[in-house]
Design a protein around this motif. Structure first.
Motif, PDB file in Angstrom:
ATOM      1  N   THR A  32     127.651  -9.853  36.051  1.00 23.84           N
ATOM      2  CA  THR A  32     128.742 -10.849  36.058  1.00 23.84           C
ATOM      3  C   THR A  32     128.456 -12.085  37.048  1.00 23.84           C
ATOM      4  OG1 THR A  32     130.353  -9.807  34.797  1.00 23.84           O
ATOM      5  CG2 THR A  32     131.160 -11.796  36.017  1.00 23.84           C
ATOM      6  N   ARG A  35     125.127 -13.864  36.158  1.00 23.78           N
ATOM      7  CA  ARG A  35     125.089 -14.832  35.043  1.00 23.78           C
ATOM      8  C   ARG A  35     125.830 -16.147  35.457  1.00 23.78           C
ATOM      9  NH1 ARG A  35     123.256 -13.798  30.235  1.00 23.78           N
ATOM     10  NH2 ARG A  35     122.847 -11.644  29.944  1.00 23.78           N
ATOM     11  N   ARG A  36     126.650 -15.841  36.363  1.00 18.14           N
ATOM     12  CA  ARG A  36     127.657 -17.186  36.893  1.00 18.14           C
ATOM     13  C   ARG A  36     126.800 -17.970  37.764  1.00 18.14           C
ATOM     14  NH1 ARG A  36     132.399 -15.435  40.095  1.00 18.14           N
ATOM     15  NH2 ARG A  36     132.409 -13.868  38.590  1.00 18.14           N
ATOM     16  N   TRP A  39     124.015 -20.507  36.068  1.00 14.98           N
ATOM     17  CA  TRP A  39     124.724 -21.196  34.952  1.00 14.98           C
ATOM     18  C   TRP A  39     123.925 -22.562  34.458  1.00 14.98           C
ATOM     19  CZ3 TRP A  39     125.754 -26.472  35.435  1.00 14.98           C
ATOM     20  CH2 TRP A  39     125.689 -26.819  36.967  1.00 14.98           C
ATOM     21  N   LEU A  40     122.983 -23.183  35.542  1.00 14.29           N
ATOM     22  CA  LEU A  40     122.345 -24.266  35.312  1.00 14.29           C
ATOM     23  C   LEU A  40     121.188 -23.619  34.329  1.00 14.29           C
ATOM     24  CD1 LEU A  40     121.832 -27.099  35.342  1.00 14.29           C
ATOM     25  CD2 LEU A  40     120.612 -26.554  37.548  1.00 14.29           C
ATOM     26  N   ALA A  42     121.282 -21.466  32.334  1.00 12.79           N
ATOM     27  CA  ALA A  42     121.867 -20.821  30.914  1.00 12.79           C
ATOM     28  C   ALA A  42     121.905 -22.257  30.136  1.00 12.79           C
ATOM     29  CB  ALA A  42     123.146 -20.153  31.032  1.00 12.79           C
ATOM     30  N   ALA A  43     122.536 -23.280  31.010  1.00 11.97           N
ATOM     31  CA  ALA A  43     122.796 -24.488  30.129  1.00 11.97           C
ATOM     32  C   ALA A  43     121.539 -25.345  29.717  1.00 11.97           C
ATOM     33  CB  ALA A  43     123.277 -25.594  31.245  1.00 11.97           C
ATOM     34  N   ASP A  46     120.034 -23.084  26.768  1.00  7.61           N
ATOM     35  CA  ASP A  46     120.872 -23.528  25.634  1.00  7.61           C
ATOM     36  C   ASP A  46     120.443 -24.692  24.950  1.00  7.61           C
ATOM     37  OD1 ASP A  46     122.876 -22.719  23.602  1.00  7.61           O
ATOM     38  OD2 ASP A  46     124.110 -24.157  24.666  1.00  7.61           O
TER      39      ASP A  46
END
Length: 72
Positions: A32, A35-36, A39-40, A42-43, A46
């Protein structure tokens, strides 16, 4: 760190020395937090329609492997 262009995609792979936690609760907490913190990444992944994740590194590396795949 490894950065490659293969199968019409950009692939980024990073290893760190952080060991896998045998305790399931600690492993979940660590995942967790990771992943936090990413975040950049992941963005961006995505937005490009790619994929990313992390898992225990395969031998001979130790620790955690994080990867991202960005299609062309």
């Amino acid at each position: 760190m490894s950065l490659r262009h293969r199968d019409d995609a950009l692939r980024l792979l990073v290893w760190d020395q952080h060991p896998h936690h045998p305790d399931p609760d600690m492993a979940t907490l660590c995942e967790t937090r990771r992943r936090r913190a990413l975040w950049l990444l992941a963005a961006v992944v995505d937005d490009w329609g790619g994929e990313w994740g992390s898992c225990e590194a395969n031998a001979p590396q130790r620790g955690t492997k994080s990867w991202a795949r960005l299609p062309r």
